[in-house]
Design an enzyme around this catalytic site. Structure first.
Site, mmCIF file in Angstrom:
data_model
loop_
_atom_site.group_PDB
_atom_site.id
_atom_site.type_symbol
_atom_site.label_atom_id
_atom_site.label_comp_id
_atom_site.label_asym_id
_atom_site.label_seq_id
_atom_site.Cartn_x
_atom_site.Cartn_y
_atom_site.Cartn_z
ATOM 1 N NE ARG A 2 -2.052 1.833 3.354
ATOM 2 C CZ ARG A 2 -1.943 1.545 4.652
ATOM 3 N NH1 ARG A 2 -2.611 0.539 5.174
ATOM 4 N NH2 ARG A 2 -1.166 2.244 5.445
ATOM 5 C CD GLU A 50 4.629 4.054 5.657
ATOM 6 O OE1 GLU A 50 5.683 3.439 5.862
ATOM 7 O OE2 GLU A 50 3.598 3.863 6.331
ATOM 8 C CG ASN A 79 3.003 0.810 4.877
ATOM 9 O OD1 ASN A 79 3.857 0.901 5.753
ATOM 10 N ND2 ASN A 79 2.110 1.759 4.646
ATOM 11 C CB SER A 118 -3.862 -3.256 8.065
ATOM 12 O OG SER A 118 -3.518 -2.013 8.610
ATOM 13 C CE LYS A 151 8.315 5.104 7.717
ATOM 14 N NZ LYS A 151 7.918 3.736 8.119
ATOM 15 C CE LYS A 197 8.138 9.973 7.448
ATOM 16 N NZ LYS A 197 7.291 9.369 6.396
ATOM 17 C CD GLU A 247 7.188 0.529 7.993
ATOM 18 O OE1 GLU A 247 6.049 0.956 7.800
ATOM 19 O OE2 GLU A 247 8.181 0.923 7.357
ATOM 20 N N GLY A 248 4.261 1.112 11.687
ATOM 21 C CA GLY A 248 3.112 0.905 12.569
ATOM 22 C C GLY A 248 2.609 2.156 13.256
ATOM 23 N NE ARG A 281 -4.067 5.266 6.591
ATOM 24 C CZ ARG A 281 -2.790 5.014 6.858
ATOM 25 N NH1 ARG A 281 -2.461 4.376 7.960
ATOM 26 N NH2 ARG A 281 -1.844 5.421 6.035
HETATM 27 P P1 ADP Z 1 4.532 4.358 9.587
HETATM 28 O O1 ADP Z 1 5.282 3.302 8.855
HETATM 29 O O2 ADP Z 1 4.747 4.325 11.044
HETATM 30 O O3 ADP Z 1 3.091 4.409 9.194
HETATM 31 P P2 ADP Z 1 4.731 6.897 8.150
HETATM 32 O O4 ADP Z 1 5.897 7.353 7.380
HETATM 33 O O5 ADP Z 1 3.537 6.510 7.389
HETATM 34 O O6 ADP Z 1 5.209 5.724 9.118
HETATM 35 O O7 ADP Z 1 4.341 8.037 9.175
HETATM 36 C C1 ADP Z 1 3.288 7.897 10.094
HETATM 37 C C2 ADP Z 1 2.359 9.095 9.983
HETATM 38 O O8 ADP Z 1 3.071 10.305 10.181
HETATM 39 C C3 ADP Z 1 1.685 9.234 8.638
HETATM 40 O O9 ADP Z 1 0.508 8.440 8.576
HETATM 41 C C4 ADP Z 1 1.402 10.719 8.571
HETATM 42 O O10 ADP Z 1 0.233 11.035 9.302
HETATM 43 C C5 ADP Z 1 2.586 11.318 9.324
HETATM 44 N N1 ADP Z 1 3.659 11.693 8.379
HETATM 45 C C6 ADP Z 1 4.661 10.902 7.947
HETATM 46 N N2 ADP Z 1 5.446 11.541 7.071
HETATM 47 C C7 ADP Z 1 4.938 12.768 6.928
HETATM 48 C C8 ADP Z 1 5.296 13.898 6.143
HETATM 49 N N3 ADP Z 1 6.360 13.885 5.343
HETATM 50 N N4 ADP Z 1 4.536 15.018 6.253
HETATM 51 C C9 ADP Z 1 3.453 15.047 7.068
HETATM 52 N N5 ADP Z 1 3.067 14.009 7.829
HETATM 53 C C10 ADP Z 1 3.792 12.872 7.765
HETATM 54 MG MG MG Z 2 4.608 2.066 7.306
HETATM 55 MG MG MG Z 3 2.313 4.904 7.393
#
Ligand code: ADP
Ligand code: MG
Ligand code: MG
Length: 463
Positions: free
Chosen positions: A126, A145, A147, A152, A297, A353, A357-358, A439
């Site tokens: 996803r 990102e 996944n 899920s 990442k 970051k 994950e999660g 979401r």
């Molecule tokens: P994870 O693998 O934990 O889901 P993400 O990279 O998706 O990691 O980051 C988790 C959440 O943080 C995202 O769902 C989003 O709400 C926020 N986020 C992540 N990267 C960004 C970004 N570059 N700008 C704004 N919000 C972000």
């Molecule tokens: Mg993720």
């Molecule tokens: Mg995410």
């Protein structure tokens, strides 16, 4: 709500209360369910999975752009997973300082040394995006990102369109109701699993869902399981087991991991042994260890370096362009303290970051300074990547969550697109975009995640 639900509905307290009750019943009726926090491993008490009262407007062009690039992302992930040298180079600095990624990488090396046991690869991923607001009011699709492990909500998001359709009808918004798109990622995910099972070629063999210890979100995977039973029954069995035991006495054709992406999932050496056992086995792994690493990442950041995408798509400049258009600014912390200085100067422009994950692991705002001050001048900083913070236009909505007060929130949304592929040796047998997920969270929260208790399920209302 811009071009969405008018204020006369949004601000009518009596109507909103009524609609919230209607919405919750509709969610229960449609099966948008979660077990309750108190008893995550029992279905005696269940509740609705958190969701928005109204769908959120999403520009059609950007939505279609996200769907259109998905099969290219599938191909890219798959190519990366097969490029041992690339993975090693991309991850070398990370594994020097991050124990979890290092352990996964070690497993990867061991499997390569022994030789891969299975030439069939199953990818269920996803790709997540936010719509960055430009100065002229338009928005641009930026990948948050991808996944490749346990992505899920393909199940529950197959059931949410009917909930919003119903709410809008009751609210007298028939036209908007008709504009809610159909969505069925569960069917698409199941189709790919079934394809992998079929290619594996053993009538007796089963599909194993490797599930989490705590299973609040069980209904999400039950939809995929249910699709398998419904459409492919008689052509194999479906079952599930916990992380501790390998299914005993049955041949496993496909292992679908919904568990194993967090360090906390590996509670003992035996757990790592179990992962190794599965990687070594003849079963098709979703994902296999290489595809797991391709979803880090750090790899995402390395892909933004000039020339890297061209290496994966040497004769397809239009594919390169399509993928690159979705990249946000991503920066390495490997090269001295240049990026550190940049982030310290304007921490609010970035997200820091780690390789996790999660949800709930990223670092924002002043905390970026704290963390970076701590790792400045040390190799520890290489555990992180830095990313431009994306600023979507906030949209007002009500978030429906068990035991939470009903109030109007400023919300930000994240669009996910589900991709599936099956490769056998050199042949890509299947490569599809199978649906979407929207979401939405209150803009007070920096991080996201439905399972993390921050975001809720939503539907795009194309405008
Ligand atoms: P994870 O693998 O934990 O889901 P993400 O990279 O998706 O990691 O980051 C988790 C959440 O943080 C995202 O769902 C989003 O709400 C926020 N986020 C992540 N990267 C960004 C970004 N570059 N700008 C704004 N919000 C972000
Ligand atoms: Mg993720
Ligand atoms: Mg995410």
């Amino acid at each position: 709500m811009a071009q969405g639900i008018p204020d006369e509905v949004m601000m009518n307290d009596t109507l909103i209360k009524e609609l919230a009750d209607v919405a919750k019943d509709a969610a229960l009726l449609q099966g948008v369910l979660m077990r309750i926090q108190e008893t995550p491993n029992s279905s005696e008490l269940v509740t609705y999975a958190p969701f928005t009262l109204f769908p959120t407007p999403v520009p059609k062009a950007v939505f279609l752009q996200a769907l259109a690039v998905q099969t290219h992302y599938n191909t890219l992930v798959d190519k990366i997973s097969q490029d041992t040298d690339f993975l090693e180079e991309a991850l070398s600095s990370t594994i020097a300082v991050d124990d979890f990624t290092a352990r996964l990488f070690k497993l990867h090396q061991q499997i390569l040394k022994e030789g891969r046991s299975q030439s069939i690869v199953l990818g269920l991923n996803r790709s997540d995006y936010m719509l960055d607001q430009r100065d002229d009011g338009s928005s641009s699709l930026k990948q948050i990102e991808i996944n490749t492990f346990a992505a899920s909500f393909g199940g529950l998001s197959s059931r949410t369109p009917d909930v919003h359709r119903h709410v809008l009808k009751v609210a007298g918004r028939l036209e908007e109701s008709q504009n809610i798109l159909d969505n069925n990622p569960a069917a698409g995910l199941a189709r790919a699993v079934a394809k992998a099972w079929e290619l594996y070629g053993s009538e007796r063999a089963v599909v194993m869902f490797l599930v989490e210890e705590s299973q609040r979100n069980i209904f999400d995977q039950r939809y995929i399981e249910s699709e398998l039973w419904k459409r492919y029954c008689g052509r194999g069995a479906v079952l599930e087991e916990t992380s501790q035991q390998l299914y005993d006495g049955q041949e496993v054709a496909v292992v679908y991991f919904r568990n194993g992406y967090m360090p906390q999932n590996y509670i003992s050496e035996q757990t790592w042994d179990a992962r190794l056992l599965m990687e070594r086995s003849l079963a098709v792994k979703c994902p296999d260890i290489s595809t797991h690493l391709a979803g880090t990442k750090k790899v995402q950041q390395v892909l933004t370096r000039p020339g890297v995408l061209e290496k994966f798509f040497p004769d397809q400049p239009q594919v390169v362009e399509q993928i690159r258009a979705t990249f946000a600014g991503l920066y390495t912390l490997d090269m001295g303290d240049k990026t550190v200085t940049m982030a310290l100067e304007e921490p609010d422009r970035y997200v820091l970051k780690p390789q996790r994950e999660g949800g709930g692991n990223n670092i924002y705002g002043s905390e970026i300074c704290q963390v970076l001050q701590g790792v400045k001048g040390s190799t520890e900083r290489m555990a992180y990547i830095l990313m431009d913070k994306i600023h979507p236009a906030p949209v007002q909505n009500y978030l429906l969550r068990r035991d939470a007060p009903l109030q109007l929130n400023n919300c930000l949304s994240e669009l996910g697109v589900f991709g599936t592929y099956v490769r056998q040796g050199k042949d890509m047998v299947m490569n599809e975009c199978v649906g979407h997920l929207l979401r939405t969270k209150s803009s007070e929260h920096s991080d996201g995640g439905v399972a993390a208790g921050v975001a809720v399920l939503d539907n795009p209302l194309l405008i």
